[in-house]
Scaffold this motif. Structure first.
Motif, PDB file in Angstrom:
ATOM      1  N   ALA A  22       4.251   4.218  -7.165  1.00 21.46           N
ATOM      2  CA  ALA A  22       5.390   3.529  -7.535  1.00 21.46           C
ATOM      3  C   ALA A  22       5.402   2.328  -7.887  1.00 21.46           C
ATOM      4  O   ALA A  22       5.995   1.459  -8.409  1.00 21.46           O
ATOM      5  N   LEU A  23       4.211   2.046  -7.334  1.00 19.78           N
ATOM      6  CA  LEU A  23       3.199   0.574  -7.699  1.00 19.78           C
ATOM      7  C   LEU A  23       2.081   0.976  -8.354  1.00 19.78           C
ATOM      8  O   LEU A  23       1.398   1.725  -7.368  1.00 19.78           O
ATOM      9  N   LYS A  24       2.028  -0.139  -9.675  1.00 22.29           N
ATOM     10  CA  LYS A  24       0.321  -0.147 -10.289  1.00 22.29           C
ATOM     11  C   LYS A  24      -0.569  -0.716  -9.538  1.00 22.29           C
ATOM     12  O   LYS A  24      -0.331  -1.970  -8.969  1.00 22.29           O
ATOM     13  N   ILE A  25      -1.308  -0.465  -9.625  1.00 23.77           N
ATOM     14  CA  ILE A  25      -2.576  -1.348  -8.541  1.00 23.77           C
ATOM     15  C   ILE A  25      -2.920  -2.955  -9.222  1.00 23.77           C
ATOM     16  O   ILE A  25      -3.201  -3.696  -8.754  1.00 23.77           O
ATOM     17  N   SER A  26      -2.708  -2.776 -10.584  1.00 27.70           N
ATOM     18  CA  SER A  26      -2.239  -4.157 -11.536  1.00 27.70           C
ATOM     19  C   SER A  26      -0.798  -5.184 -10.558  1.00 27.70           C
ATOM     20  O   SER A  26      -1.685  -6.290 -10.314  1.00 27.70           O
ATOM     21  N   ASP A  27      -0.013  -4.197 -10.247  1.00 26.63           N
ATOM     22  CA  ASP A  27       0.880  -4.925  -9.667  1.00 26.63           C
ATOM     23  C   ASP A  27       0.824  -5.381  -8.367  1.00 26.63           C
ATOM     24  O   ASP A  27       1.223  -6.639  -7.836  1.00 26.63           O
ATOM     25  N   ALA A  28       0.104  -4.039  -7.517  1.00 27.07           N
ATOM     26  CA  ALA A  28      -0.447  -5.079  -6.418  1.00 27.07           C
ATOM     27  C   ALA A  28      -1.283  -5.269  -6.229  1.00 27.07           C
ATOM     28  O   ALA A  28      -0.997  -6.741  -4.977  1.00 27.07           O
ATOM     29  N   GLN A  29      -2.283  -5.965  -6.725  1.00 25.43           N
ATOM     30  CA  GLN A  29      -2.813  -6.997  -7.132  1.00 25.43           C
ATOM     31  C   GLN A  29      -2.183  -8.336  -7.143  1.00 25.43           C
ATOM     32  O   GLN A  29      -2.500  -9.501  -6.454  1.00 25.43           O
ATOM     33  N   ARG A  30      -1.572  -8.401  -8.347  1.00 28.12           N
ATOM     34  CA  ARG A  30      -0.284  -9.764  -8.595  1.00 28.12           C
ATOM     35  C   ARG A  30       0.272 -10.180  -7.134  1.00 28.12           C
ATOM     36  O   ARG A  30       0.082 -11.319  -6.490  1.00 28.12           O
ATOM     37  N   ILE A  31       1.109  -9.275  -7.042  1.00 26.30           N
ATOM     38  CA  ILE A  31       1.605  -9.658  -5.380  1.00 26.30           C
ATOM     39  C   ILE A  31       1.224 -10.316  -3.970  1.00 26.30           C
ATOM     40  O   ILE A  31       1.271 -10.810  -3.677  1.00 26.30           O
ATOM     41  N   ALA A  32      -0.155  -8.756  -3.744  1.00 28.24           N
ATOM     42  CA  ALA A  32      -1.028  -9.463  -2.735  1.00 28.24           C
ATOM     43  C   ALA A  32      -1.528 -10.896  -3.637  1.00 28.24           C
ATOM     44  O   ALA A  32      -1.400 -11.519  -2.434  1.00 28.24           O
ATOM     45  N   SER A  33      -1.978 -11.311  -4.798  1.00 26.02           N
ATOM     46  CA  SER A  33      -2.807 -12.201  -4.526  1.00 26.02           C
ATOM     47  C   SER A  33      -1.731 -13.692  -4.370  1.00 26.02           C
ATOM     48  O   SER A  33      -2.344 -14.884  -4.528  1.00 26.02           O
ATOM     49  N   TYR A  34      -0.794 -13.662  -4.750  1.00 28.37           N
ATOM     50  CA  TYR A  34       0.657 -14.623  -4.715  1.00 28.37           C
ATOM     51  C   TYR A  34       0.974 -14.701  -3.361  1.00 28.37           C
ATOM     52  O   TYR A  34       0.957 -15.422  -2.648  1.00 28.37           O
ATOM     53  N   TYR A  35       1.118 -13.169  -2.788  1.00 28.26           N
ATOM     54  CA  TYR A  35       2.084 -13.878  -1.147  1.00 28.26           C
ATOM     55  C   TYR A  35       1.469 -12.770  -0.200  1.00 28.26           C
ATOM     56  O   TYR A  35       2.038 -13.976   1.035  1.00 28.26           O
ATOM     57  N   LEU A  36       0.440 -13.621  -0.443  1.00 24.09           N
ATOM     58  CA  LEU A  36      -0.737 -13.556   1.001  1.00 24.09           C
ATOM     59  C   LEU A  36      -1.761 -14.292   0.653  1.00 24.09           C
ATOM     60  O   LEU A  36      -2.664 -14.801   0.177  1.00 24.09           O
ATOM     61  N   ASP A  37      -1.781 -15.143   1.961  1.00 25.08           N
ATOM     62  CA  ASP A  37      -2.085 -16.058   2.587  1.00 25.08           C
ATOM     63  C   ASP A  37      -3.790 -15.422   2.297  1.00 25.08           C
ATOM     64  O   ASP A  37      -3.762 -14.216   3.994  1.00 25.08           O
ATOM     65  N   SER A  38      -5.311 -15.763   2.299  1.00 24.33           N
ATOM     66  CA  SER A  38      -6.306 -15.228   2.586  1.00 24.33           C
ATOM     67  C   SER A  38      -6.952 -16.063   4.292  1.00 24.33           C
ATOM     68  O   SER A  38      -8.241 -15.090   4.409  1.00 24.33           O
ATOM     69  N   SER A  39      -6.014 -16.862   4.319  1.00 24.06           N
ATOM     70  CA  SER A  39      -6.144 -17.242   6.452  1.00 24.06           C
ATOM     71  C   SER A  39      -5.443 -17.765   7.365  1.00 24.06           C
ATOM     72  O   SER A  39      -3.937 -17.483   7.204  1.00 24.06           O
ATOM     73  N   ALA A  40      -6.209 -17.138   8.405  1.00 24.54           N
ATOM     74  CA  ALA A  40      -4.653 -17.354   9.637  1.00 24.54           C
ATOM     75  C   ALA A  40      -4.657 -18.727   9.875  1.00 24.54           C
ATOM     76  O   ALA A  40      -3.791 -19.118  11.075  1.00 24.54           O
TER      77      ALA A  40
ATOM     78  N   MET B 246       0.914  -1.071  -0.369  1.00 30.69           N
ATOM     79  CA  MET B 246       0.347  -0.230   0.218  1.00 30.69           C
ATOM     80  C   MET B 246       0.680   1.423  -0.110  1.00 30.69           C
ATOM     81  O   MET B 246       0.835   2.318  -0.808  1.00 30.69           O
ATOM     82  N   TRP B 247       1.958   1.532   0.617  1.00 33.51           N
ATOM     83  CA  TRP B 247       2.965   2.583   0.842  1.00 33.51           C
ATOM     84  C   TRP B 247       3.421   2.500  -0.962  1.00 33.51           C
ATOM     85  O   TRP B 247       3.097   3.914  -1.280  1.00 33.51           O
ATOM     86  N   ALA B 248       3.839   1.378  -1.407  1.00 32.63           N
ATOM     87  CA  ALA B 248       4.522   2.059  -3.726  1.00 32.63           C
ATOM     88  C   ALA B 248       2.874   2.492  -3.916  1.00 32.63           C
ATOM     89  O   ALA B 248       3.310   2.921  -4.503  1.00 32.63           O
TER      90      ALA B 248
END
Length: 311
Positions: A251-269, A244-246
């Protein structure tokens, strides 16, 4: 002779390795599929269409028949049986997904064996397994039927290993890059232009910052609306704050932010749940890795620029 012996031993590799949550999930899904009436009906049709599947009633029967051909060294018949499934994978019939899963299941013990050969310090076993199976599903779905009609088992195995090694290298290279970027920018956490979280205990201000970060991420569709709340000790918090800072400093397009988040974030604890890009185990998983790899580059450049400006 040694090549054949090694390959045969790989067929005995455990397909129920309890050390991998991904493998446990695949085994559960396979058990359900084998109990499916629809799958049984499709296998019944296959049993009439292909000599070696005669009398088969479940997908596991098909796997057992193909594995039996391999064990007997009936290479031509084994190729024909695998090509029967692979053709259906590349067609649009109702049994396409079943054929895909069944062909992949034939290769599962070999994939487990190859995954074991890739174990390295610093790489989680389940990440290796997930990468290997993602690669396997993509190779099965894109196999060049006309160009490589012989040696199907060996061809799939080699292509899977090569693709898995490439995606693992890209994955862990960029995970380390993300960590390096976060560590570099952490001293800037006091600057409101850099919405990174300080590494201190939770307090109301921190929780408010986390909530605001998550709300903005949802509004920009960087994460889904059902993304769990963030906490200060949650690894997702650092990553999402960084992304979100980027975005905030453009410095980061929304589409790129979505790609990073969709790959590196886990939607569950839930610790046992694998990241969302690995649950499907389809070819999209490998593509998402490549997109995430490309998306990290502008993030790295933004971090370097910020370091120079702060110096």
């Amino acid at each position: 002779m040694s090549h054949i012996t090694n390959t045969l031993s790989s067929l005995s590799a455990s397909a129920t390795d309890e050390g991998s949550s991904t493998l446990r999930s695949l085994n559960r899904d396979w058990a359900v599929l084998c109990e499916s009436t629809r799958a049984g009906d499709a296998v019944a049709h296959w049993s009439h269409e292909h000599l070696h599947f005669e009398g088969a009633r479940t997908p596991q029967d098909v796997v057992d028949r193909i594995t039996g051909l391999f064990r007997r060294g009936a290479w031509e018949q084994h190729d024909q049986a695998m090509l029967f499934l692979l053709r259906r994978v590349q067609e649009s019939g109702s049994d396409r997904d079943l054929a895909w899963c069944t062909a992949a299941r034939v290769m599962l013990p070999k994939a487990v064996s190859m995954a074991k050969s890739q174990q390295r310090d610093g790489i989680r076993w389940d990440d290796i397994v997930s990468s290997m199976f993602s690669a396997l599903f993509e190779v099965v779905g894109t196999y060049p039927l006309e160009r490589r009609p012989r040696g199907v088992f060996a061809n799939i195995a080699m292509d899977t290993l090569v693709l898995a090694q490439k995606t693992l290298a890209a994955d862990y290279d960029n995970r380390s890059v993300l960590q390096e970027i976060g560590d570099t920018l952490l001293p800037l956490a006091g600057d409101r232009a850099a919405a990174l979280l300080p590494s201190v205990g939770p307090d109301p201000a921190t929780q408010a910052q986390l909530a605001d970060c998550l709300v903005r991420a949802v509004e920009l569709e960087i994460v889904s609306r059902d993304e769990p709340e963030l906490s200060s000790d949650d690894p997702r918090a650092e990553l999402l704050s960084l992304v979100m800072w980027a975005v905030d400093i453009q410095a980061l397009k929304i589409s790129d932010a979505q790609r990073i988040a969709s790959y590196y974030l886990d939607s569950s604890a839930t610790p046992e749940r694998t990241p969302r890009t690995r649950r499907s185990m389809g070819s999209e998983g490998a593509r998402l890795r490549q997109r995430a790899s490309r998306a990290v580059r502008p993030l790295r450049e933004a971090a370097l620029q910020t370091r120079r400006s702060a110096a």
